[in-house]
Design an enzyme around this catalytic site. Structure first.
Site, short mmCIF file in Angstrom:
data_model
loop_
_atom_site.label_atom_id
_atom_site.label_comp_id
_atom_site.label_asym_id
_atom_site.label_seq_id
_atom_site.Cartn_x
_atom_site.Cartn_y
_atom_site.Cartn_z
N GLU A 199 0.81 -0.88 0.04
CA GLU A 199 -0.31 0.34 -0.19
C GLU A 199 0.99 1.32 -0.02
OE1 GLU A 199 -2.55 -0.69 3.17
OE2 GLU A 199 -4.40 -1.50 2.22
N GLU A 389 -5.45 -8.32 -1.41
CA GLU A 389 -6.20 -8.19 0.01
C GLU A 389 -7.33 -7.56 -0.29
OE1 GLU A 389 -4.91 -5.83 3.27
OE2 GLU A 389 -3.07 -6.16 2.43
C1 BG6 Z 1 -4.45 -2.91 4.46
C2 BG6 Z 1 -2.80 -3.76 5.60
O1 BG6 Z 1 -4.75 -1.88 5.27
O2 BG6 Z 1 -5.82 -3.37 5.24
C3 BG6 Z 1 -3.49 -5.01 6.54
O3 BG6 Z 1 -2.43 -3.91 3.95
C4 BG6 Z 1 -4.23 -4.61 7.35
O4 BG6 Z 1 -1.89 -4.99 7.02
C5 BG6 Z 1 -5.62 -4.08 6.31
O5 BG6 Z 1 -4.48 -5.51 8.20
C6 BG6 Z 1 -6.84 -4.38 7.11
O6 BG6 Z 1 -6.95 -3.37 8.16
P1 BG6 Z 1 -7.18 -3.23 9.92
O7 BG6 Z 1 -6.68 -2.43 10.05
O8 BG6 Z 1 -8.37 -4.14 9.52
O9 BG6 Z 1 -6.30 -4.62 10.08
#
Ligand code: BG6
Length: 491
Positions: A199, A389
């Site tokens: 990111e 993701e």
């Molecule tokens: C992304 C990151 O921004 O979102 C991850 O690359 C992160 O590392 C994921 O865990 C979800 O965010 P969160 O705050 O719910 O863990």
């Protein structure tokens, strides 16, 4: 409706949110090891001792930096969730067996830089760390799972932060370059899919979204940090190809599509400029090999003067990525009008969109937004795409019989998969999908365990208690069926 033959199905984690073993196997501390956990509506802090010996807290997400003469320190009274995380370091064989059971053909994880180079710039690697990753990649291979490896997932070695100020310093290009080259050489034959920076666009996008009213100095730092990362990434791409032509390297963009909250032309223009700054600025450099024309306007808005050499620009032009890789969770709405109906939660910003529902953490549930982003980015770059993701962070209940009925997660993923299939039908060359936190991990935003994403429940609580035992959720069996039918059966 369908997914192409050979489509990669799998899941994603990062080293710092899953591995634990923060001070085992010769590993050096990373920035994240000093990050406390907090309530979902509050920021996480880094703990340090200032030059006069006082205990202090640093607001990292708001762009605060370590003061001169200070060093990071673990405080007894604080809890640091990444220290143990979900102990993937000691459980990886068991976890990979479960990923295989679901039918994964790919697993995204990251290498912890400070596990290989404890100070970030050591002349010799830490062989225990090297050995750990060899074993991990071998285990994946033996289970028919392709590794997709992120080189940097927000876990810069703490020593580089303390001695050089981290990514604010040009020297990091050299240190990252040595680390990346080492990985390409050492893991040649075991890993061929790589992501350079997780990111990467967050540096700038988060400053706008969560930084209050940042000063020009903060923008100067953010643009500079991004520039050093762009150069590092581009050089890494060139090295990766040189060392093994089979290597495929992707960018990793936080894919937040923006919507104008009204059709007032002022909102349309604001929305367009938000896309430019938050998404296109980073994507264009990494995919097209040059700064886009609107960069000059962006820099001028905050009197930014980049430390950028001719060689940097040459490197950037040579190191375009091979695939467009991104995360997707939600969309965000922007407006020039006074609107106090703001979204709040961890990493959530903008005004509330009345057409969408929101998770407990304020994240908009918007499956069509994923298709919008896929189609928009494919028509802009025409590179193979991977969603690395996506998922729903939710509170799960472990029942007496150790089952978890997470129908809400199945619904979320099903609806996103339908939109992916439509994007493919519309011509997008989507080659893979790794859902976030395929096994429960520590939340990056809040540090909580209870914000869970996994198909596999890990018995671990926000205060660090728990047996670390793993249990299959209902979504585990559902995803297994999805993979077995190559996405044809989403019921
Ligand atoms: C992304 C990151 O921004 O979102 C991850 O690359 C992160 O590392 C994921 O865990 C979800 O965010 P969160 O705050 O719910 O863990």
């Amino acid at each position: 409706m369908g997914f192409p033959k050979g489509f990669y199905w799998g899941g994603a984690v990062s080293a710092h949110q899953s591995e634990g073993a923060w001070n085992e196997g010769g590993r050096g501390p990373a920035l994240r090891d000093f990050m406390t956990t907090d309530k979902k509506t509050r920021k996480r802090y880094l703990t340090y001792i200032d030059k006069d010996g006082n205990k202090c807290f640093l607001k990292y997400d708001e762009g605060e930096t370590l003061p001169q003469g200070a060093h990071f320190e673990v405080f007894d009274e604080c809890y640091y969730p990444d220290h143990q995380a979900v102990d993937f370091y000691h459980h990886f064989k068991e976890d990979i067996a479960m990923f295989k059971e679901m039918g994964f053909s790919i697993l995204r994880t990251s290498i912890s830089w400070s596990r290989l180079f404890p100070n970030g710039d050591d002349q010799q690697p830490n062989m225990e760390g090297v050995c750990y990753y060899h074993q991990l990649f071998e285990e994946l291979k033996n289970n028919g799972i392709e590794p997709l490896v992120t080189l940097w997932h927000d876990d810069t070695p703490a020593s580089l932060e303390e001695r050089f100020g981290g990514w604010k310093n040009r020297k990091l290009i050299e240190f990252y370059g040595r680390y990346a080259e080492f990985c390409f050489r050492e893991f040649k034959g075991q890993v061929r899919y790589w992501l350079t920076f997780n990111e990467v666009n967050n540096v700038l996008m988060f400053l706008d979204m969560f930084g209050g009213q940042p000063s020009d100095d903060k923008y100067q730092e953010a643009y500079q940090e991004l520039h050093y990362k762009f150069v590092s990434s581009a050089r890494a791409v060139v090295k990766a190809h040189e060392i093994d032509p089979n290597n495929v390297v992707g960018c990793m963009i936080c894919g937040v599509p923006f919507y104008p909250a009204t059709c007032d032309p002022k909102d349309i223009m604001l929305n367009f400029h938000t896309w430019e700054k938050g998404i296109f600025y980073s994507s264009d450099v990494m995919c097209r090999g040059k700064y886009p024309a609107f960069s000059k306007r962006l820099w001028a808005e905050h009197n930014v003067v980049l430390d950028c050499t001719q060689q940097d620009l040459v490197d950037i032009s040579k190191g375009c990525v091979d695939m467009y890789t991104f995360s997707y969770y939600m969309t965000s709405a922007v407006t020039t009008h006074v609107n106090n109906d703001k979204v709040s939660g961890n990493f959530a910003a903008g005004v509330r969109n009345e057409y969408l529902s929101y998770s407990e953490w304020g994240w908009a549930n918007d499956p069509m937004g994923l298709r919008y982003f896929l189609e928009m980015m494919y028509s802009r770059y025409e590179l193979p795409m991977m969603i690395v993701e996506n998922g729903l962070g939710a509170v799960d209940k472990l029942e007496q019989d150790k089952s978890v009925h997470d129908s809400y997660r199945i619904d979320y993923l099903r609806n996103h998969l339908k939109e992916m299939a439509l994007a493919i039908e519309n011509g997008v060359n989507l080659i893979g999908y790794t859902t976030w936190g395929c096994i429960d991990v520590v939340s990056a935003g809040s540090g909580e365990m209870k914000k869970r994403y996994g198909f596999i429940y890990v018995d671990k609580n926000d205060d660090g208690s728990g047996s670390l035992k793993r249990y299959r959720k209902d979504s585990f069996y559902w995803y297994k069926k999805v993979i077995a039918t190559n996405g044809a059966d989403l019921d």
